[in-house]
Structure formats: C-alpha cells, structure tokens
Scaffold this motif. Structure first.
Motif, PDB file in Angstrom:
ATOM      1  N   ASP A 219       0.840  -1.212   0.000  1.00 52.97           N
ATOM      2  CA  ASP A 219       0.000   0.000   0.000  1.00 52.97           C
ATOM      3  C   ASP A 219       0.870   1.255   0.000  1.00 52.97           C
ATOM      4  N   GLU A 220       1.952   1.213   0.757  1.00 55.26           N
ATOM      5  CA  GLU A 220       2.849   2.371   0.842  1.00 55.26           C
ATOM      6  C   GLU A 220       3.488   2.671  -0.513  1.00 55.26           C
TER       7      GLU A 220
ATOM      8  N   ASP B   2       2.460   1.798  -3.427  1.00 53.15           N
ATOM      9  CA  ASP B   2       1.413   2.233  -4.357  1.00 53.15           C
ATOM     10  C   ASP B   2       1.120   3.723  -4.190  1.00 53.15           C
ATOM     11  N   GLN B   3       1.024   4.147  -2.937  1.00 54.24           N
ATOM     12  CA  GLN B   3       0.747   5.546  -2.656  1.00 54.24           C
ATOM     13  C   GLN B   3       1.893   6.438  -3.117  1.00 54.24           C
ATOM     14  N   GLU B   4       3.123   5.982  -2.868  1.00 52.70           N
ATOM     15  CA  GLU B   4       4.289   6.766  -3.279  1.00 52.70           C
ATOM     16  C   GLU B   4       4.372   6.913  -4.787  1.00 52.70           C
TER      17      GLU B   4
ATOM     18  N   GLY C 214       1.876   7.243  -6.689  1.00 56.28           N
ATOM     19  CA  GLY C 214       0.780   8.085  -7.139  1.00 56.28           C
ATOM     20  C   GLY C 214      -0.357   7.339  -7.771  1.00 56.28           C
ATOM     21  N   ARG C 215      -0.409   6.031  -7.576  1.00 52.43           N
ATOM     22  CA  ARG C 215      -1.494   5.261  -8.192  1.00 52.43           C
ATOM     23  C   ARG C 215      -2.734   5.277  -7.302  1.00 52.43           C
TER      24      ARG C 215
END
Length: 339
Positions: A331-332, A334-336, A338-339
C-alpha cells in the motif's frame, strides 16, 4: 538420444528421473551436497507410485564427460540467475565429430521466466523454449518430489524464438513416454508469458508463505494486474487462462507423497535451501524491466523483487514476513507511486 540434465534440482531431477524410468539414457549435472548425494545413493524420486531410485551418471560439468556425443540433448534446468555460468561452461564443450555444443547440440531451456532462452541464443545456435508446468520440489540433497498424476507435468515445447522442427518432435515423443504432456507449439513464448504472470506469486509465497488468505490473494491480483498492464502496452501476447486450463485439463492432479514435506514453489525452495540467491529478478523483475522500458509503473512487483532478494541474501526464513505487513508495504509503495 542421451539427455544431459544441467541442474538436476526440482524440475531437472523430475524430468531426468522420469526419462530414465522410461529407458532413456540420462546424465545428471549438479553441485555441492546434492551432487555428493546423487553419486553416493542415486537420485531418489518421490512420485505417486512410490520412491524410485536411479543410479545415473552424475557430474559437475562437461569436463567430467570428456567429448560430448552428437546425439546429446542439453536440458538447461538451472535457475535463471545461474544461466550465464552454465552456458559459459557447456557452450565450448567439444562434440564428437567436430564442433562444440553451442554449434551443434539442441539446448532446451526448462526454466521459469523468459530470459534464459534469450541468454542462450547469444551462444547456442539451436535453442528451444519450454513452458514448465511441473509441481515438484527439491529441498533435500539427492531427493526430488513430484506429486502430479496421471501426468507428472506439462512441458510445452517450441523453437526459440518461433517455430518447430523434427528434433523437437523426437524429444516430445520421449517426454510423452516418460509421464509428461509435451505439446509442440510454434509460439512457445506465448505460453511462457502466461506462466510468468502466475509466477509473480512466487515472491509472495517466498516471503510470506502460500497465498491462501483473502489478503494474500488480493495482493496477487494487484501484482498480476501490473503484469498484464505491462504486457498489454509492450504488445506481448500470452495464452489465456482458458487456454491453459484446457491444455492441462484434469491430467495433473496433486496427491500427498509419503515422506515428502509440504512445501512451496521454486522461490520458496531456494530460501528453504539457503542458496543465497533467488529468481525474483527474472520473474517480478521481468515485469519491472518491461514497465521501465514502456513507461508503466510496477511498484508492487518492484517491492516483491527487492524483498525476495533481501530474504535470499540475508538467508531469512521462508514465509517469515506476515502477510498483513507485506500488504502494508505494498500500500505504501502504491501511494508513493501516485497510483
């Protein structure tokens, strides 16, 4: 034909043992404790009909065989990260009547991923790809388990990069007499890319155990979605799940094997044996490479590639990272991204 199995581990040992059982001439190539066990007690092949022992010639390289024969078939079954060393050793080996193995002999790449045959084609003239569906395990020196029945496995065969020939059909006939399905196809890479998408779960299993929980299955769906997106943009075709299911049918059913511990796939086995290396660079890393070439983000595959390599390098216990923690890390990233 004589079959020289370069890398007599889970895949190579199962193929070599079954070929020997069917009356083919087989030489096993191994190293370390596994080679010592093969020489001392033979190959112990655990299959649904029981434990079979084959006392076959076992060597550590071509020098131990002297001159190769013109009817030899080289089956490259080492992990992809060990491919270059194997090709460098076997390519220059002399063949009776003149020439070298790289010039004259057929080389079957019975490996996960797609990179091994590309590496082989730089050195060998006659390269064949194999899409390996073979549930097998090698975690104990001298012992290989293969739980599939009535077929031990399915080995799609094709010339690389494309085509078929009579040599391949003769090899396929030998394999089919040895408890394998061996379809000869002109587009073997299409089957291998389909298998690659499935092998993206290997790293999940290696670091967090079998992906049986809902969390783990959802994570694999994300990993596979990245792979499918990359292949679509790259214009790379792959066999559909329906095609794969139809090809296998009910011909490979896994049964419990007495004396064989329940384990995982090839990457899990590498960690369990403490080899210090793992094939993630050529599984998840293949998707990462294609993503970088075509501008498609692949953060979760990159995470799994990095974690699997760390586990191998540091010899961490297979399956020791809780799935919940792995999902949090995914999750981290993915967030980094920008998705």
């Amino acid at each position: 034909m004589r079959y020289i199995i370069i890398g007599a581990g889970a895949v190579g040992g199962a193929v070599g043992g079954r070929l020997a059982q069917s009356g083919r001439e087989v030489v096993l190539v191994a190293r370390g404790a596994h080679l010592a066990a093969l020489r001392a007690g033979g190959l112990r092949l655990r299959v649904p009909e029981g434990e079979l022992t084959y006392r076959l010639p076992a060597v550590d390289g071509p020098d131990a065989l002297g001159e190769l024969r013109a009817d030899d078939v080289l089956v490259l079954a080492v992990k992809t990260q060990d491919t270059e060393a194997a090709l460098a050793a076997w390519g220059p080996a002399p063949v009776a009547g003149g020439g070298t193995a790289a010039e004259r002999l057929p080389l079957l790449c019975a490996q996960n991923g797609v990179e091994g045959q590309r590496l082989a084609l730089r050195r060998f003239r006659h390269v064949y790809g194999v899409c390996v569906w073979l549930p097998s395990a090698h975690v104990e020196p001298g012992v290989v388990s293969a739980a599939g029945t009535p077929l031990t496995g399915m080995l799609h065969l094709g010339q690389y990069p494309y085509g078929t020939d009579d040599t391949l059909r003769r090899i396929a006939a030998d394999l089919e007499r040895a408890h394998f399905g061996a379809p000869v196809v002109p587009d073997v890479s299409r089957w291998q890319y389909a298998k690659l998408l499935g092998n993206l779960a290997n790293a999940i299993e290696a670091v967090s155990g079998p992906p049986e929980s809902e969390q783990a299955r959802a994570l694999y769906d994300r990993v596979r979605a990245e792979g499918e997106a990359v292949l679509a943009v790259a214009g790379i075709a792959y066999a559909s799940p329906e095609e794969q299911k139809e090809a296998r049918g009910d011909r490979i059913t896994l049964v419990p094997l007495p004396g064989a511990q329940r384990g995982g796939g090839s990457s899990w086995q590498s960690l369990t044996r403490g080899t210090g290396t793992i094939e993630a660079d050529h599984l998840n890393g293949e998707i990462v490479l294609l993503g970088r070439l075509h501008g498609v983000p692949t953060p979760v595959n990159e995470l799994l590639q990095r974690l699997a390599n760390t586990f191998a390098r540091e010899r961490r216990t297979a399956g020791s990272l809780p799935v919940a923690e792995l999902v949090r890390l995914a999750d981290e990233v993915d967030q980094e991204s920008g998705r």
